[in-house]
Design an enzyme around this catalytic site. Structure first.
Site, PDB file in Angstrom:
ATOM      1  CE  LYS A  23      -4.541   0.843   0.526  1.00 50.17           C
ATOM      2  NZ  LYS A  23      -5.711   0.066   0.134  1.00 50.17           N
ATOM      3  N   GLY A  81     -25.218   2.438   3.087  1.00 46.99           N
ATOM      4  CA  GLY A  81     -24.287   3.027   2.122  1.00 46.99           C
ATOM      5  C   GLY A  81     -24.690   2.723   0.694  1.00 46.99           C
ATOM      6  N   GLY A  99     -23.185   4.143  -2.213  1.00 46.54           N
ATOM      7  CA  GLY A  99     -22.183   4.778  -3.076  1.00 46.54           C
ATOM      8  C   GLY A  99     -21.946   3.918  -4.303  1.00 46.54           C
ATOM      9  CB  VAL A 136     -19.651  -0.946  -3.616  1.00 53.87           C
ATOM     10  CG1 VAL A 136     -19.913  -2.441  -3.495  1.00 53.87           C
ATOM     11  CG2 VAL A 136     -18.214  -0.708  -4.048  1.00 53.87           C
TER      12      VAL A 136
HETATM   13  P1  NAD Z   1     -18.393   5.499  -1.853  1.00 55.02           P
HETATM   14  O1  NAD Z   1     -17.666   6.611  -1.215  1.00 55.02           O
HETATM   15  O2  NAD Z   1     -18.761   5.598  -3.303  1.00 55.02           O
HETATM   16  O3  NAD Z   1     -19.757   5.206  -1.072  1.00 55.02           O
HETATM   17  C1  NAD Z   1     -19.884   5.249   0.302  1.00 55.02           C
HETATM   18  C2  NAD Z   1     -21.317   5.658   0.596  1.00 55.02           C
HETATM   19  O4  NAD Z   1     -21.534   5.562   2.012  1.00 55.02           O
HETATM   20  C3  NAD Z   1     -21.630   7.090   0.192  1.00 55.02           C
HETATM   21  O5  NAD Z   1     -22.828   7.127  -0.560  1.00 55.02           O
HETATM   22  C4  NAD Z   1     -21.776   7.816   1.532  1.00 55.02           C
HETATM   23  O6  NAD Z   1     -22.697   8.890   1.471  1.00 55.02           O
HETATM   24  C5  NAD Z   1     -22.272   6.695   2.416  1.00 55.02           C
HETATM   25  N1  NAD Z   1     -22.055   6.920   3.848  1.00 55.02           N
HETATM   26  C6  NAD Z   1     -20.993   7.500   4.461  1.00 55.02           C
HETATM   27  N2  NAD Z   1     -21.187   7.532   5.785  1.00 55.02           N
HETATM   28  C7  NAD Z   1     -22.386   6.947   6.027  1.00 55.02           C
HETATM   29  C8  NAD Z   1     -23.145   6.675   7.193  1.00 55.02           C
HETATM   30  N3  NAD Z   1     -22.710   7.021   8.400  1.00 55.02           N
HETATM   31  N4  NAD Z   1     -24.331   6.042   7.062  1.00 55.02           N
HETATM   32  C9  NAD Z   1     -24.805   5.715   5.838  1.00 55.02           C
HETATM   33  N5  NAD Z   1     -24.130   5.952   4.701  1.00 55.02           N
HETATM   34  C10 NAD Z   1     -22.945   6.568   4.790  1.00 55.02           C
HETATM   35  O7  NAD Z   1     -17.527   4.191  -1.579  1.00 55.02           O
HETATM   36  P2  NAD Z   1     -17.594   2.801  -2.326  1.00 55.02           P
HETATM   37  O8  NAD Z   1     -16.561   2.772  -3.384  1.00 55.02           O
HETATM   38  O9  NAD Z   1     -19.015   2.477  -2.667  1.00 55.02           O
HETATM   39  O10 NAD Z   1     -17.091   1.838  -1.166  1.00 55.02           O
HETATM   40  C11 NAD Z   1     -17.935   1.474  -0.085  1.00 55.02           C
HETATM   41  C12 NAD Z   1     -17.162   0.607   0.895  1.00 55.02           C
HETATM   42  O11 NAD Z   1     -16.668  -0.557   0.222  1.00 55.02           O
HETATM   43  C13 NAD Z   1     -15.932   1.267   1.515  1.00 55.02           C
HETATM   44  O12 NAD Z   1     -15.768   0.802   2.820  1.00 55.02           O
HETATM   45  C14 NAD Z   1     -14.789   0.771   0.632  1.00 55.02           C
HETATM   46  O13 NAD Z   1     -13.559   0.793   1.333  1.00 55.02           O
HETATM   47  C15 NAD Z   1     -15.247  -0.631   0.351  1.00 55.02           C
HETATM   48  N6  NAD Z   1     -14.686  -1.208  -0.880  1.00 55.02           N
HETATM   49  C16 NAD Z   1     -14.932  -0.638  -2.083  1.00 55.02           C
HETATM   50  C17 NAD Z   1     -14.407  -1.200  -3.254  1.00 55.02           C
HETATM   51  C18 NAD Z   1     -14.692  -0.617  -4.609  1.00 55.02           C
HETATM   52  O14 NAD Z   1     -14.481  -1.299  -5.627  1.00 55.02           O
HETATM   53  N7  NAD Z   1     -15.186   0.616  -4.705  1.00 55.02           N
HETATM   54  C19 NAD Z   1     -13.620  -2.363  -3.173  1.00 55.02           C
HETATM   55  C20 NAD Z   1     -13.387  -2.931  -1.925  1.00 55.02           C
HETATM   56  C21 NAD Z   1     -13.928  -2.348  -0.783  1.00 55.02           C
END
Ligand code: NAD
Length: 366
Positions: free
Chosen positions: A79, A179, A181, A183
């Site tokens: 990382k 959440g 977002g 994913v």
């Molecule tokens: P993102 O930032 O697009 O989405 C996160 C969402 O969570 C946002 O819509 C945000 O408004 C919401 N959020 C934040 N705080 C919150 C709360 N207290 N209550 C409810 N909702 C809340 O992130 P992402 O890319 O969708 O990733 C989501 C999770 O999955 C993260 O933990 C990330 O580390 C993990 N992850 C993502 C990927 C990927 O391919 N994007 C891969 C592995 C792990």
């Protein structure tokens, strides 16, 4: 002092990268390269202290070793972090300088996007080194990994349902998803396509409205997500949401979501096992993203990526089997599966993938 820490954490190499002219202060940590070159994202964050940045990069790189090992990849764990504010401190010179540091490691570390970094930043890194994934599709990159992460999480979910209920029909169960977002939104879409009942929440009201109007989910208030009477709780936002405060409120029988570091402590993982709640280890469930970018190393192929996501189903099955056989919680079983794979590959010294030198699929500079 640092070597004492590394002796405990098991890291192989930590590189401090500095350039005063462009304001670069970065750390690259290679935790373990037994399975292959260390792959893991680059995070940019306004760390308050250098120690905080070091702690973060050590913790995250170790996590990547376990994630990549359980995913069955020929990749080790690494990382990188840049100390800085992504809103103010980004520049072409900063990322190109950082790219040259990556290049100097000659493929021992391969970078990818993480918090605070986007594909444009990666373009600058790519101008200086080929040891980068997640570049734009025109360069042979794989684009946004999130849909793959969501699809992979669905495979992990099916394995979990099968283990817990003896039936993996996604549409037969109810879900509370925290959440929406990149994913989470894709994940609820997949759940709804199979006719599941889905409760959702997000701090972003627009995202909630979209999930309700476009995908037919039911909205609940932010804090109420822990009280929903659903079969599966799916954390897709933050880490640490399964903790001492939320555990007594959860009514689910399965926890399976894409967020990283879902368990606040190991003790919570033990407690879940004691209560008969099946925890699908986060880094095995959400490994679709890293599987997807790993394919860039040999030349990206979307069909192959989709097929690879299916391995998440079998990985989860293996983790649950280890947990049952050894009488240990699932989070420990996942770690055990990773450690055993690293140990056996290390002993047999099988040839691993090109040590990061085979970026054949790249149309560099086009
Ligand atoms: P993102 O930032 O697009 O989405 C996160 C969402 O969570 C946002 O819509 C945000 O408004 C919401 N959020 C934040 N705080 C919150 C709360 N207290 N209550 C409810 N909702 C809340 O992130 P992402 O890319 O969708 O990733 C989501 C999770 O999955 C993260 O933990 C990330 O580390 C993990 N992850 C993502 C990927 C990927 O391919 N994007 C891969 C592995 C792990």
């Amino acid at each position: 002092m640092i070597f004492e820490t590394l002796a405990t954490s098991g890291h192989e190499e930590v590189v401090f990268c500095h350039n005063k002219d462009v304001g670069l202060k970065a750390i690259i940590a290679i935790h373990n390269s037994v399975l292959g070159p260390a792959l893991g994202g680059l995070r940019m964050w306004p760390y308050k202290t250098e120690q905080e940045a070091l702690n973060d990069v050590l913790r995250l790189s170790r996590g990547m070793t376990f994630k990549n090992a359980v995913a069955g990849l020929n990749l080790g764990g690494g990382k990188a972090v840049i100390i800085g504010d992504p809103a103010k401190d980004k520049s072409e010179a900063l990322f190109r300088t950082f790219g040259r540091f990556i290049n100097s490691l000659n493929g021992r570390y391969i970078t990818a996007e993480d918090v605070g970094i986007d594909v444009n930043d990666m373009e600058y890194v790519f101008r200086e080194t080929e040891f980068v994934t997640g570049v734009h599709q025109v360069h042979g990159g794989s684009g946004d990994p999130s849909p793959f992460t969501a699809y992979g999480a669905l495979q992990g979910l099916m394995a979990s349902l099968s283990h817990k209920f003896g039936n993996e029909e996604v549409g037969n169960y109810s879900y509370s998803v925290q959440g929406l977002g990149h994913v989470g939104m894709e994940f609820v879409k997949l759940l709804r396509e199979q006719g599941a009942k889905v409760f959702v929440t997000d701090i972003n009201q627009e995202a909630v409205d979209r999930a309700v109007n476009e995908h037919g989910c039911e909205a609940v208030a932010l804090d109420d997500i822990y009280d929903v009477d659903a079969d599966v709780y799916s954390p897709c936002a933050l880490g640490g949401t399964v903790n001492e405060q939320t555990l007594p409120r959860l009514k689910c029988k399965v926890i399976c979501g894409a967020a990283n570091n879902q368990l606040a402590t190991d003790a919570i993982g033990d407690e879940l096992a004691g209560r008969g709640i099946l925890y699908a280890p986060d880094y095995a469930v959400n490994s679709g993203g890293v599987m997807n970018v790993s394919l860039e190393i040999d030349g990206y192929n979307r069909e192959r990526a989709m097929r690879m996501m299916r391995t998440i189903y079998y990985n989860l099955g293996r983790i649950f089997k280890i947990a049952d056989q050894d009488g240990i919680p699932t989070y420990k079983a996942a770690d055990r599966m990773a450690e055993e794979r690293i140990a056996i590959i290390g002993r047999t010294k099988l040839p691993t993938m090109g040590q990061g030198t085979r970026f054949l699929g790249r149309l560099r500079g086009q």
